[in-house]
Write a protein that holds these residues in place. Structure first.
Motif, mmCIF file in Angstrom:
data_model
loop_
_atom_site.group_PDB
_atom_site.id
_atom_site.type_symbol
_atom_site.label_atom_id
_atom_site.label_comp_id
_atom_site.label_asym_id
_atom_site.label_seq_id
_atom_site.Cartn_x
_atom_site.Cartn_y
_atom_site.Cartn_z
ATOM 1 N N TYR A 128 37.305 38.450 13.201
ATOM 2 C CA TYR A 128 37.818 38.627 13.748
ATOM 3 C C TYR A 128 37.794 39.386 15.340
ATOM 4 N N ARG A 129 37.430 40.646 14.391
ATOM 5 C CA ARG A 129 37.193 42.196 15.008
ATOM 6 C C ARG A 129 35.818 41.381 15.883
ATOM 7 N N PHE A 130 35.302 41.089 15.555
ATOM 8 C CA PHE A 130 34.294 40.579 16.488
ATOM 9 C C PHE A 130 34.514 40.322 17.974
ATOM 10 N N LEU A 131 35.772 39.352 17.776
ATOM 11 C CA LEU A 131 36.215 38.337 19.241
ATOM 12 C C LEU A 131 36.967 39.030 19.704
ATOM 13 N N GLY A 132 37.425 40.224 19.304
ATOM 14 C CA GLY A 132 38.438 41.095 19.387
ATOM 15 C C GLY A 132 37.690 41.877 20.221
ATOM 16 N N ALA A 133 36.540 42.369 19.884
ATOM 17 C CA ALA A 133 35.803 43.173 20.897
ATOM 18 C C ALA A 133 35.204 42.074 21.530
ATOM 19 N N ASN A 154 30.074 29.383 16.808
ATOM 20 C CA ASN A 154 30.958 29.923 15.294
ATOM 21 C C ASN A 154 32.111 29.034 15.025
ATOM 22 N N ILE A 155 32.972 28.506 16.208
ATOM 23 C CA ILE A 155 34.028 28.054 16.450
ATOM 24 C C ILE A 155 34.156 26.563 17.030
ATOM 25 N N ALA A 156 34.654 25.468 17.015
ATOM 26 C CA ALA A 156 34.415 24.376 17.148
ATOM 27 C C ALA A 156 35.998 24.568 17.274
ATOM 28 N N HIS A 157 36.360 24.077 19.384
ATOM 29 C CA HIS A 157 37.511 24.317 20.152
ATOM 30 C C HIS A 157 38.116 23.160 20.068
ATOM 31 N N GLN A 158 38.449 22.021 19.375
ATOM 32 C CA GLN A 158 39.239 21.335 19.276
ATOM 33 C C GLN A 158 38.978 19.992 18.431
ATOM 34 N N ALA A 159 39.556 19.693 17.955
ATOM 35 C CA ALA A 159 39.685 18.548 17.680
ATOM 36 C C ALA A 159 38.738 17.410 17.344
ATOM 37 N N ILE A 160 38.220 16.836 18.764
ATOM 38 C CA ILE A 160 36.555 16.349 19.629
ATOM 39 C C ILE A 160 35.531 16.879 18.831
ATOM 40 N N ASP A 161 35.781 18.174 19.126
ATOM 41 C CA ASP A 161 34.112 18.670 18.119
ATOM 42 C C ASP A 161 34.331 18.971 17.313
ATOM 43 N N LEU A 162 35.009 18.088 16.028
ATOM 44 C CA LEU A 162 34.431 17.929 14.815
ATOM 45 C C LEU A 162 34.475 16.571 14.049
ATOM 46 N N TRP A 165 38.211 16.357 10.990
ATOM 47 C CA TRP A 165 39.198 18.412 12.206
ATOM 48 C C TRP A 165 40.253 18.458 11.183
ATOM 49 N N ARG A 166 40.511 16.726 10.456
ATOM 50 C CA ARG A 166 42.314 16.696 9.973
ATOM 51 C C ARG A 166 41.527 18.350 8.961
ATOM 52 N N GLY A 167 40.752 17.558 7.490
ATOM 53 C CA GLY A 167 40.665 18.606 6.700
ATOM 54 C C GLY A 167 40.160 20.320 6.800
ATOM 55 N N ASN A 168 39.326 20.385 8.316
ATOM 56 C CA ASN A 168 39.116 21.423 8.305
ATOM 57 C C ASN A 168 40.143 22.608 8.800
ATOM 58 N N GLN A 169 41.250 22.355 8.624
ATOM 59 C CA GLN A 169 42.631 23.423 9.354
ATOM 60 C C GLN A 169 42.188 24.617 8.937
ATOM 61 N N LYS A 170 42.053 24.739 7.586
ATOM 62 C CA LYS A 170 42.797 25.841 6.920
ATOM 63 C C LYS A 170 40.787 26.482 6.575
ATOM 64 N N ASN A 171 40.348 25.842 7.261
ATOM 65 C CA ASN A 171 38.825 26.823 7.171
ATOM 66 C C ASN A 171 38.240 27.311 8.192
ATOM 67 N N SER A 172 37.335 28.647 8.183
ATOM 68 C CA SER A 172 36.621 29.354 9.391
ATOM 69 C C SER A 172 36.016 28.228 10.253
ATOM 70 N N GLY A 173 35.941 28.754 11.473
ATOM 71 C CA GLY A 173 35.323 27.448 12.048
ATOM 72 C C GLY A 173 35.705 27.147 13.616
ATOM 73 N N LEU A 175 40.299 27.822 12.671
ATOM 74 C CA LEU A 175 42.211 28.286 12.095
ATOM 75 C C LEU A 175 42.328 28.726 13.932
ATOM 76 N N PRO A 176 42.568 28.005 13.398
ATOM 77 C CA PRO A 176 44.306 28.211 14.664
ATOM 78 C C PRO A 176 44.344 29.473 15.761
ATOM 79 N N GLU A 177 43.645 30.424 14.400
ATOM 80 C CA GLU A 177 43.617 32.032 15.005
ATOM 81 C C GLU A 177 42.250 31.842 16.147
ATOM 82 N N GLU A 178 41.181 31.422 15.429
ATOM 83 C CA GLU A 178 39.713 31.655 16.428
ATOM 84 C C GLU A 178 39.511 30.123 18.272
ATOM 85 N N ARG A 179 40.619 29.216 17.660
ATOM 86 C CA ARG A 179 41.013 27.961 18.427
ATOM 87 C C ARG A 179 42.080 28.662 19.841
#
Length: 267
Positions: A128-133, A154-162, A165-173, A175-179
């Protein structure tokens, strides 16, 4: 056609032992942006400074066997910039920028390796610090020059990108904040947005064909249970020059696949 490739090597020694050199020699990209070199300058000397006739420029991590990025190119840059400012991340070797400036234009190619947060909360906070910088850095860059950033975001932006997607909504890569960070970066209507996801511009609905990374667990690669983590992010003028895209899955050089985009561009 200017062919620009991006590939997370997961170790340059490992990738070259799996046929990377021959593939690059056959494909003949004009530039290849690489991430996770996992080597230092002394390891590269006499072995990896060149790749299939291209000269490399690198940003190494201080920690041995960790991170590191580079760009191999057939063209002589007007300037080479390593790091983008924050000491925490510049020590990890995550950013190298080649400038190809002329009196008529300012143009950069960037290879970047965004942190992963999958190992735990401490690294997720670093991510998150990296993204902020890096966001304001990219906005400042966009205000003064055209550029393409290639890299493992290291971010999958949309559901079509992995795949799952349903099972990974709480996993890094995924996460709502990253997307949300990625959505903001790509927002054409925001003053602090306006970047273009070039692959999605060319392939707006691709699902299974779009993946560039597969877990080493289970049969993820065989079953194509993948994620799209590797991007070309371009300023709008350069994105409009993109004509072709290809994700190469015919040979496994690392846990990532190389993504190549062809631009009507002359360096």
């Amino acid at each position: 056609m200017f062919k620009l490739t991006s590939l997370n090597l997961n170790g340059i020694r490992s990738a070259t032992s799996k046929g990377l050199h021959d593939w690059v020699a056959a494909e003949r990209p004009d530039c290849i942006c690489v991430q996770e070199i996992k080597a230092q300058a002394a390891d590269m000397a006499g072995r990896f400074e060149e790749l299939a006739g291209m000269h490399g420029h690198f940003h190494f991590a201080e920690k041995k066997g960790y991170s590191g990025v580079g760009i191999y190119t057939r063209h002589q840059p007007s300037d080479v910039i390593t790091g983008f400012g924050p000491a925490e991340f510049d020590a990890e070797g995550r950013y190298v920028e080649l400038r190809f400036d002329t009196p008529a234009r300012k143009l950069s190619l960037i290879s970047a390796y965004f942190p992963s947060g999958s190992s735990g909360e401490e690294r997720q906070q670093a991510k998150y610090r990296f993204l902020g910088a890096i966001h304001p850095h990219l906005m400042r860059l966009k205000a003064e020059r055209e550029f393409i950033l290639c890299g493992d975001i290291n971010i999958a932006h949309q559901a079509i990108d992995l795949k799952n997607w349903r099972g990974n909504q709480k996993n890094s890569g995924f996460l709502p904040e990253e997307r949300a960070w990625m959505t903001k970066l790509l927002d054409n209507n925001a003053p602090d947005g306006g970047m273009v996801d070039v692959y999605r511009q060319l392939q707006p609905t691709a699902t299974d064909a779009c993946y560039t990374w597969w877990s080493n667990r289970g049969q993820a690669y065989v079953n194509n249970v993948g994620w799209r983590l590797d991007y070309h992010l371009a300023t709008p003028a350069l994105a409009q020059l993109a004509r072709t895209e290809a994700i190469y899955k015919g040979q496994k050089f690392s846990d990532h696949a190389p993504i190549t985009i062809g631009y009507e561009l002359a360096l």
